[in-house]
Design a protein around this motif. Sequence first.
Motif, PDB file in Angstrom:
ATOM      1  N   GLY A 268       0.818  -1.223   0.000  1.00  0.00           N
ATOM      2  CA  GLY A 268       0.000   0.000   0.000  1.00  0.00           C
ATOM      3  C   GLY A 268       0.843   1.262   0.000  1.00  0.00           C
ATOM      4  N   PRO A 269       1.722   1.414   1.002  1.00  0.00           N
ATOM      5  CA  PRO A 269       2.556   2.609   1.054  1.00  0.00           C
ATOM      6  C   PRO A 269       3.465   2.756  -0.168  1.00  0.00           C
ATOM      7  N   THR A 270       3.936   1.629  -0.738  1.00  0.00           N
ATOM      8  CA  THR A 270       4.788   1.700  -1.930  1.00  0.00           C
ATOM      9  C   THR A 270       4.013   2.304  -3.087  1.00  0.00           C
ATOM     10  N   GLU A 271       2.782   1.794  -3.286  1.00  0.00           N
ATOM     11  CA  GLU A 271       1.954   2.322  -4.385  1.00  0.00           C
ATOM     12  C   GLU A 271       1.706   3.812  -4.196  1.00  0.00           C
ATOM     13  N   GLU A 272       1.409   4.176  -2.963  1.00  0.00           N
ATOM     14  CA  GLU A 272       1.114   5.579  -2.674  1.00  0.00           C
ATOM     15  C   GLU A 272       2.320   6.463  -2.957  1.00  0.00           C
ATOM     16  N   LEU A 273       3.485   6.013  -2.500  1.00  0.00           N
ATOM     17  CA  LEU A 273       4.699   6.811  -2.685  1.00  0.00           C
ATOM     18  C   LEU A 273       5.034   6.947  -4.170  1.00  0.00           C
ATOM     19  N   VAL A 274       4.967   5.823  -4.899  1.00  0.00           N
ATOM     20  CA  VAL A 274       5.314   5.860  -6.317  1.00  0.00           C
ATOM     21  C   VAL A 274       4.359   6.781  -7.068  1.00  0.00           C
ATOM     22  N   GLU A 275       3.093   6.738  -6.708  1.00  0.00           N
ATOM     23  CA  GLU A 275       2.105   7.623  -7.321  1.00  0.00           C
ATOM     24  C   GLU A 275       2.491   9.091  -7.115  1.00  0.00           C
ATOM     25  N   ARG A 276       2.861   9.416  -5.891  1.00  0.00           N
ATOM     26  CA  ARG A 276       3.225  10.803  -5.577  1.00  0.00           C
ATOM     27  C   ARG A 276       4.507  11.215  -6.303  1.00  0.00           C
ATOM     28  N   LEU A 277       5.460  10.275  -6.376  1.00  0.00           N
ATOM     29  CA  LEU A 277       6.725  10.572  -7.071  1.00  0.00           C
ATOM     30  C   LEU A 277       6.473  10.785  -8.565  1.00  0.00           C
ATOM     31  N   ARG A 278       5.612   9.936  -9.137  1.00  0.00           N
ATOM     32  CA  ARG A 278       5.261  10.068 -10.557  1.00  0.00           C
ATOM     33  C   ARG A 278       4.691  11.456 -10.829  1.00  0.00           C
ATOM     34  N   THR A 279       3.778  11.883  -9.975  1.00  0.00           N
ATOM     35  CA  THR A 279       3.152  13.187 -10.151  1.00  0.00           C
ATOM     36  C   THR A 279       4.199  14.290 -10.117  1.00  0.00           C
ATOM     37  N   ARG A 280       5.083  14.189  -9.165  1.00  0.00           N
ATOM     38  CA  ARG A 280       6.076  15.257  -9.026  1.00  0.00           C
ATOM     39  C   ARG A 280       7.018  15.299 -10.225  1.00  0.00           C
ATOM     40  N   VAL A 281       7.427  14.116 -10.687  1.00  0.00           N
ATOM     41  CA  VAL A 281       8.339  14.086 -11.833  1.00  0.00           C
ATOM     42  C   VAL A 281       7.623  14.615 -13.082  1.00  0.00           C
ATOM     43  N   ARG A 282       6.332  14.276 -13.206  1.00  0.00           N
ATOM     44  CA  ARG A 282       5.540  14.751 -14.339  1.00  0.00           C
ATOM     45  C   ARG A 282       5.473  16.290 -14.317  1.00  0.00           C
TER      46      ARG A 282
END
Length: 300
Positions: free
Chosen positions: A48-62
């Motif tokens: 759960g936390p991994t998915e959440e973190l990766v989602e947030r990182l993706r957004t920031r990189v985008r």
Amino acid sequence: LVRLRARLARSQSTLGKGLLGLLSRDRIDEETWEEIEDALLTADVGVGPTEELVERLRTRVRVEGAASQDHAREILRSELLTLVGTDLDRSLHVTRTSTNPAVVLVVGVNGTGKTTTVGKLARVLVAEDKDVILGAADTFRAAAAAQLATWGDRVGVPTIRGPEGGDPASVAFDSVKAGVEQESDVVIVDTAGRLHTKTGLMDELGKVKRVIEKQAPVSEVLLVIDATTGQNGLTQARVFAEVVDVTGIVLTKLDSTAKGGIIIAVQRELGVPVKLVGLGEGADDLAPFEPAAFVDALLG
Ligand code: GDP
């Protein structure tokens, strides 16, 4: 504390270095995101936390574009901090009232480091000039009470013991009674961590808590979890969290694993803040958990 931080950094920096390297690549494609996910899962961050973190990182990189090494560090630092949580109450409630000592109940599976944690915690409190009494309510294992008493001697505090195989609740009662009579600041009660059946555990811990509360409220219930046991340890810990109201987690043996992500998984799973971390077998190897210091150690 500085020495402890250094030890934490040594064991945890693999994850941080890996993440930093991946996130500061010129081109981050799907494969890179998978690698980032793998790195987090390998470090026991949990699904759960991994998915959440990766989602947030993706957004920031985008939004912010490819990151330089410094920028990647800044992104990771802030997102990891958000995930670990900076606004949770991690203070230990160990202040006596005008009539009662503070009572700390320490629970968890055998072998996780419960008794050692009680000893280390006593040491911390004694250093703060508090009068401490230890209660050896693990009456099932012959060596347990003796081990606790050894810690008591080492730290210079009395240990209340009962007969081997006796009633744990009665030892807990006697310990808190002694604490009330002697006007102690803190009574720390070590309990048995037999994971027989859930109802058995519930009856046992419930009774221990009830008899204590006849004399003084329990101010902390600390659940001890061995960081090296990963998701397995988490499953066992969940049973304890279901039978007793846990107020804080002590994550032990963080010095023996590079998988510091377990801190994130544990909090998320149990909804309870990590308050203390164990960083070795010695009397001084217990530290308050500080999210910023942890994330900085992680990122090296
Ligand atoms: P209990 O059965 O839960 O009371 O566990 P113990 O307190 O007896 O600890 C089990 C083993 O783990 C002992 O050998 C301890 O020295 C060791 N231990 C406890 N905490 C730590 C820690 O933070 N780091 C390391 N490396 N070992 C620890």
